[in-house]
Design a protein around this motif. Structure first.
Motif, PDB file in Angstrom:
ATOM      1  N   THR A  20     -13.076   0.076  27.942  1.00  0.00           N
ATOM      2  CA  THR A  20     -13.984   0.177  26.796  1.00  0.00           C
ATOM      3  C   THR A  20     -13.811   1.510  26.073  1.00  0.00           C
ATOM      4  OG1 THR A  20     -16.232  -0.372  26.076  1.00  0.00           O
ATOM      5  CG2 THR A  20     -16.080   1.103  27.930  1.00  0.00           C
ATOM      6  N   GLY A  24     -12.529   1.883  22.289  1.00  0.00           N
ATOM      7  CA  GLY A  24     -13.341   2.645  21.349  1.00  0.00           C
ATOM      8  C   GLY A  24     -12.507   3.542  20.450  1.00  0.00           C
ATOM      9  N   ALA A  36     -16.638  -4.023  22.496  1.00  0.00           N
ATOM     10  CA  ALA A  36     -17.493  -3.164  23.318  1.00  0.00           C
ATOM     11  C   ALA A  36     -18.588  -3.977  24.003  1.00  0.00           C
ATOM     12  CB  ALA A  36     -18.113  -2.063  22.463  1.00  0.00           C
TER      13      ALA A  36
ATOM     14  N   PHE B 195     -24.101   3.234  26.828  1.00  0.00           N
ATOM     15  CA  PHE B 195     -22.883   4.028  26.639  1.00  0.00           C
ATOM     16  C   PHE B 195     -22.028   3.534  25.466  1.00  0.00           C
ATOM     17  CE2 PHE B 195     -18.316   4.503  27.903  1.00  0.00           C
ATOM     18  CZ  PHE B 195     -18.171   5.776  27.399  1.00  0.00           C
ATOM     19  N   PRO B 196     -21.590   2.265  25.440  1.00  0.00           N
ATOM     20  CA  PRO B 196     -20.776   1.862  24.284  1.00  0.00           C
ATOM     21  C   PRO B 196     -21.553   1.876  22.970  1.00  0.00           C
ATOM     22  CG  PRO B 196     -21.246  -0.036  25.658  1.00  0.00           C
ATOM     23  CD  PRO B 196     -21.718   1.167  26.418  1.00  0.00           C
ATOM     24  N   LEU B 197     -22.833   1.474  23.008  1.00  0.00           N
ATOM     25  CA  LEU B 197     -23.578   1.386  21.746  1.00  0.00           C
ATOM     26  C   LEU B 197     -23.808   2.754  21.121  1.00  0.00           C
ATOM     27  CD1 LEU B 197     -26.188  -1.429  22.482  1.00  0.00           C
ATOM     28  CD2 LEU B 197     -24.156  -1.541  21.037  1.00  0.00           C
ATOM     29  N   LEU B 200     -19.619   4.886  21.512  1.00  0.00           N
ATOM     30  CA  LEU B 200     -18.297   4.346  21.164  1.00  0.00           C
ATOM     31  C   LEU B 200     -18.219   3.634  19.815  1.00  0.00           C
ATOM     32  CD1 LEU B 200     -17.056   2.960  24.598  1.00  0.00           C
ATOM     33  CD2 LEU B 200     -16.401   5.082  23.472  1.00  0.00           C
TER      34      LEU B 200
END
Lengths: 94, 201
Positions: A20, A24, A36, B195-197, B200
Motif C-alpha cells: 500500500t 501510494g 488503498a 493510515f492509507p486514508l 497515502l
C-alpha cells in the motif's frame, strides 16, 4: 489456530503494508484510493478472520460483525448519496 | 471445559463484540465526515495529506501489526496455560504499544513546530487555508481518538500483566486475555484504515 497461522498472517499484513505504501507513491489518480481501500479491506479481513478468531467463532459472532458493517454501510452510503449528488440538479437562486 | 464454561466464554466475547459494534459506528461517524469533505475538497486535502510523514506512518503501521501478532500469541499462550509465554508476549505487546504512542507523540510535536495545528497560527495554504485546516482537524481528532483507545488498551494490558504474573489467568480463567485481544485487534483494525486514508491518498 496455531502460532504458525499467526506468523503467516503477520507476514502477509507486513507485505500488504509495503504494497500500500508503494502504491501510494504511484500517481494513478482516482485509482489510488480504490487500491488503498482494497488493500485496507484485505488487511482488515485478515485481522478479523484470524487474529480475532472469526474463523473459529459461532454464527452468532458473525451476525454481530455483520451488523456492525451493515450499519456502517448505511451511514456511509446514505450520507454520500446526499452530499455527492447535490450538484446534479440546478437549484433556482443558487 | 464444561458446557457452562464454554457458554460463559461465548457470552464474554459477545459482550465485547457488542461494544466493538458501537465502536465501529463511533469511528464510522468520523470516517463518514472524512468521506464527505474529502470528496468536496479533493485538491486541498491531497495537498494537506502530503505534509504527513509517510515513513513514520508506515513504521507505526508495522509496529501496530506486530503488537497485534504478539497479542494473538498472548491469547494462544493463555489458552494453553503457558504462563511464562503469556507474560513474555504481554510485555512485548505493551512495549510495542508504547513505541506506537511514542512515534505518534513525536509526529504531533513536529506538527506543532511546523504550524500545522488548526487555529490562528496555521502556517499553510494562503489559497485554500480553511479546507487544508479542516484536513488537519480530522487528522488530529481521528488519530487522537485512536491514540486514546491505545492508551486505554495499554492500561488494560498492564492490568493483565499484573494478573498473569500472579497466575490468575490460567485456564479456565483466561477469558480476560481473549476479550482484551478482541479490543486490541479492533484498535489495530481502525489504524489499518486511518493510515492509507490520512497518509497515502
Amino acid at each position: 489456530m496455531t502460532p504458525k497461522t499467526y506468523t503467516v498472517v503477520f507476514l502477509s499484513l507486513l507485505a500488504l503494508t509495503a504494497a500500500t505504501v508503494l502504491a501510494g507513491f504511484m500517481n494513478a489518480g482516482a485509482w489510488n484510493i480504490v487500491v488503498a481501500l482494497a488493500i485496507a479491506f484485505a488487511k482488515a479481513s485478515l485481522v478479523a478472520v484470524f487474529f480475532m478468531h472469526l474463523k473459529i467463532s459461532g454464527r452468532l459472532t458473525w451476525v454481530f460483525a455483520g451488523a456492525g458493517l451493515y450499519w456502517l454501510v448505511i451511514m456511509l452510503v446514505l450520507t454520500l448519496a446526499d452530499t455527492m449528488t447535490r450538484a446534479w440538479l440546478p437549484v433556482a437562486g443558487k | 471445559m464444561t458446557t457452562d464454561a464454554a457458554e460463559s466464554r461465548e457470552i464474554d466475547s459477545l459482550g465485547m463484540c457488542t461494544f466493538l459494534v458501537t465502536e465501529i459506528l463511533f469511528f464510522g461517524g468520523l470516517f463518514t465526515g472524512y468521506a464527505v469533505y474529502r470528496s468536496a475538497y479533493a485538491a486541498a486535502w491531497a495537498e494537506a495529506s502530503g505534509h504527513l510523514d509517510v515513513w513514520l506512518g508506515a513504521i507505526n503501521t508495522a509496529v501496530l501489526i506486530a503488537s497485534s501478532y504478539t497479542m494473538a500469541l498472548s491469547v494462544h499462550a493463555a489458552h494453553a496455560g503457558h504462563r511464562r509465554n503469556l507474560v513474555r508476549f504481554l510485555v512485548l505487546t505493551l512495549l510495542l504499544g508504547i513505541v506506537f504512542l511514542g512515534i505518534k507523540g513525536h509526529e504531533y510535536v513536529h506538527k506543532f513546530h511546523e504550524g500545522l495545528v488548526p487555529g490562528p497560527e496555521f502556517a499553510l495554504g494562503r489559497v485554500a487555508a480553511r479546507e487544508i485546516q479542516l484536513f488537519f482537524s480530522f487528522y488530529f481528532v481521528m488519530t487522537g481518538l485512536h491514540a486514546a483507545h491505545m492508551a486505554a488498551g495499554l492500561g488494560i494490558l498492564a492490568w493483565l500483566l499484573w494478573r498473569a504474573r500472579r497466575g490468575a489467568l490460567s485456564p479456565p480463567n483466561d477469558g480476560p486475555v481473549e476479550i482484551t485481544g478482541l479490543y486490541w485487534h479492533f484498535v489495530d483494525l481502525i489504524w489499518i484504515f486511518l493510515f492509507p486514508l490520512l497518509y497515502l491518498v
